[in-house]
Design an enzyme around this catalytic site. Structure first.
Site, PDB file in Angstrom:
ATOM      1  N   HIS A  59       1.564 -29.181 -10.420  1.00 48.51           N
ATOM      2  CA  HIS A  59       2.657 -30.046  -9.983  1.00 48.51           C
ATOM      3  C   HIS A  59       3.606 -29.209  -9.132  1.00 48.51           C
ATOM      4  O   HIS A  59       3.343 -28.009  -8.903  1.00 48.51           O
ATOM      5  CB  HIS A  59       3.359 -30.680 -11.194  1.00 48.51           C
ATOM      6  CG  HIS A  59       3.748 -29.687 -12.243  1.00 48.51           C
ATOM      7  ND1 HIS A  59       4.706 -28.727 -12.034  1.00 48.51           N
ATOM      8  CD2 HIS A  59       3.294 -29.488 -13.508  1.00 48.51           C
ATOM      9  CE1 HIS A  59       4.850 -27.997 -13.133  1.00 48.51           C
ATOM     10  NE2 HIS A  59       3.995 -28.426 -14.036  1.00 48.51           N
ATOM     11  N   HIS A 116       4.486 -25.632 -10.146  1.00 48.97           N
ATOM     12  CA  HIS A 116       3.504 -24.593  -9.805  1.00 48.97           C
ATOM     13  C   HIS A 116       3.604 -24.246  -8.316  1.00 48.97           C
ATOM     14  O   HIS A 116       3.493 -23.093  -7.922  1.00 48.97           O
ATOM     15  CB  HIS A 116       2.078 -25.082 -10.075  1.00 48.97           C
ATOM     16  CG  HIS A 116       1.771 -25.325 -11.513  1.00 48.97           C
ATOM     17  ND1 HIS A 116       1.642 -26.588 -12.045  1.00 48.97           N
ATOM     18  CD2 HIS A 116       1.560 -24.457 -12.537  1.00 48.97           C
ATOM     19  CE1 HIS A 116       1.356 -26.493 -13.322  1.00 48.97           C
ATOM     20  NE2 HIS A 116       1.309 -25.222 -13.661  1.00 48.97           N
ATOM     21  N   GLN A 124      -3.837 -20.573 -26.875  1.00 49.85           N
ATOM     22  CA  GLN A 124      -2.408 -20.881 -26.996  1.00 49.85           C
ATOM     23  C   GLN A 124      -2.136 -22.292 -27.520  1.00 49.85           C
ATOM     24  O   GLN A 124      -1.004 -22.720 -27.579  1.00 49.85           O
ATOM     25  CB  GLN A 124      -1.687 -20.614 -25.676  1.00 49.85           C
ATOM     26  CG  GLN A 124      -2.023 -21.527 -24.528  1.00 49.85           C
ATOM     27  CD  GLN A 124      -1.370 -21.030 -23.228  1.00 49.85           C
ATOM     28  OE1 GLN A 124      -1.810 -20.071 -22.633  1.00 49.85           O
ATOM     29  NE2 GLN A 124      -0.315 -21.695 -22.787  1.00 49.85           N
ATOM     30  N   ILE A 131      11.769 -26.706 -11.789  1.00 52.33           N
ATOM     31  CA  ILE A 131      11.755 -27.799 -10.798  1.00 52.33           C
ATOM     32  C   ILE A 131      11.772 -29.112 -11.568  1.00 52.33           C
ATOM     33  O   ILE A 131      11.098 -29.253 -12.595  1.00 52.33           O
ATOM     34  CB  ILE A 131      10.502 -27.706  -9.890  1.00 52.33           C
ATOM     35  CG1 ILE A 131      10.428 -26.320  -9.238  1.00 52.33           C
ATOM     36  CG2 ILE A 131      10.496 -28.787  -8.820  1.00 52.33           C
ATOM     37  CD1 ILE A 131      11.605 -25.980  -8.350  1.00 52.33           C
TER      38      ILE A 131
HETATM   39  O1  PAF Z   1       2.568 -21.325 -18.502  1.00 57.03           O
HETATM   40  C1  PAF Z   1       1.335 -21.528 -18.520  1.00 57.03           C
HETATM   41  O2  PAF Z   1       0.807 -22.383 -17.811  1.00 57.03           O
HETATM   42  C2  PAF Z   1       0.459 -20.693 -19.440  1.00 57.03           C
HETATM   43  O3  PAF Z   1       1.106 -20.403 -20.621  1.00 57.03           O
HETATM   44  C3  PAF Z   1      -0.078 -19.412 -18.762  1.00 57.03           C
HETATM   45  C4  PAF Z   1       1.054 -18.472 -18.388  1.00 57.03           C
HETATM   46  C5  PAF Z   1      -0.872 -19.784 -17.523  1.00 57.03           C
HETATM   47  C6  PAF Z   1      -0.997 -18.652 -19.718  1.00 57.03           C
HETATM   48  O4  PAF Z   1      -2.109 -19.402 -20.079  1.00 57.03           O
END
Ligand code: PAF
Length: 279
Positions: A31, A34, A58, A171
C-alpha cells in the site's frame, strides 16, 4: 527489476554489489505506506532492494496467518513501478529451517504488543536478522506505525550489523486511518470506526498543547467509549527510553521525541495499531 528466489544467489549477488544499498523488507500486499518506504529508500542508497516474504514466525495466531492478504502478482508490479532494483522473494523452506538463527527479543519484546502477541517480535527479529545477514544493506527502512518493531530492530539488530536504520512516517488515509495491509479486510463501516483510533490521538495531541498535564489515558478512554464497535485492547503512554539498549537511544532516532502513546484495538476480527509521538 531482478527477482531472486534462492538464498545462495542473493548472497553472492549482494556481495558483488559495489553500490550503497537501501533495503525495505515487506510481507507484500503493498500500500502507500510501503511505497513511501521505497521512495525514502531511493533517497538514501543508490540501489534499492526489497523483499516479499510472509513470515510465519511472527504470527502467533494461525488464523491470522491464513487470512493475511496475499497479492504477489500485484505486488511485483508495484515493486517494478517504484524502481526496485532487486526483489528477494524467497521460498519459505529456504528460510524457515533448522539452520535459522533465532533472535530473542527479550523483555522489551514481551511488553505492549508483545504481551498481546507472544513470540511476535522474536519472529520479526529472527527474519529481519536473517535478511540483514544475507543482504548486508547499508540502510534499512521501517515505518513508525509499527513503533515497537522499529525500536527493537534498532536496539537489538543494528548493533549486530553495519546497517543504518531509517524510521519513516506513518502514511494515512484521508480519514486518518493508518495504512496497513490489514485494512483490506475491513468494510466501509469498519474503516470509519477504525479511523476513530487516530481521531482520538490527534485530538489528544491538540489538547496536550493546551494542557500539557492532561491525563492522556483517561482522555482517550473517554473518547473511544462512544464507539461501541471499537474494542480497545490497550492504550499506553510510554517514555521511549524503555526501549533504549546497546547505546541505541530511541529519542535520537526520532528527532528528540521522547514519549509515545500507543493504541491497539480490534474492529470486528481485525486488530489494528497506531501511535503518536510527543516531546
Ligand atoms: O513490518 C513488516 O511488514 C514485517 O514485520 C517485516 C519487517 C517485513 C518482517 O517480516
Amino acid at each position: 527489476m531482478k527477482i531472486i528466489r534462492s538464498q545462495n544467489e542473493i548472497m553472492s549477488y549482494c556481495n558483488e554489489l559495489k553500490l550503497k544499498t537501501s533495503f525495505v523488507p515487506t510481507m507484500g500486499s503493498l500500500h502507500d505506506g510501503h511505497i513511501r518506504l521505497l521512495e525514502e529508500g531511493k533517497k538514501y542508497g543508490n540501489y534499492l532492494i526489497s523483499s516479499l516474504f510472509i513470515n510465519p514466525l511472527q504470527f502467533n495466531n494461525q488464523e491470522d496467518l491464513a487470512n493475511y492478504p496475499k497479492n504477489y502478482n500485484e505486488d511485483i508490479k508495484i515493486f517494478e513501478k517504484y524502481d526496485v532494483d532487486l526483489l528477494y522473494f524467497p521460498d519459505e523452506k529456504e528460510i524457515i529451517n533448522s539452520n535459522l538463527k533465532k533472535i530473542n527479543s527479550g523483555n522489551q519484546g514481551k511488553i505492549l504488543e508483545g504481551k498481546h502477541r507472544p513470540g511476535h517480535f522474536d519472529g520479526v527479529l529472527t527474519i529481519v536478522n536473517k535478511f540483514f545477514e544475507i543482504i548486508k544493506p547499508n540502510y534499512a527502512l521501517f515505518g513508525i506505525k509499527d513503533f515497537q518493531q522499529l525500536c527493537l530492530i534498532y536496539t537489538k539488530l543494528s548493533p549486530l550489523h553495519s546497517t543504518t536504520i531509517i524510521p519513516v512516517e506513518t502514511i494515512r488515509e484521508p480519514s486518518g486511518l493508518a495504512l496497513s495491509s490489514r485494512n483490506k479486510l475491513l468494510n466501509d463501516d469498519q474503516k470509519l470506526t477504525a479511523s476513530k483510533i487516530y481521531e482520538g490521538l490527534k485530538l489528544l495531541e491538540k489538547n496536550i498543547k493546551e494542557d500539557p498535564k492532561i491525563n492522556c489515558i483517561s482522555f482517550l478512554e473517554n473518547f473511544y467509549k462512544d464507539y461501541n464497535s471499537l474494542e480497545i485492547e490497550y492504550i499506553s503512554l510510554e517514555n521511549t527510553s524503555i526501549f533504549d539498549e546497546n547505546e541505541r537511544f530511541i529519542s535520537k532516532l526520532l528527532h528528540n521525541k521522547n514519549r509515545v502513546i500507543m493504541v491497539a484495538a480490534k474492529v470486528g476480527n481485525i486488530r489494528l495499531i497506531d501511535n503518536i509521538l510527543i516531546s
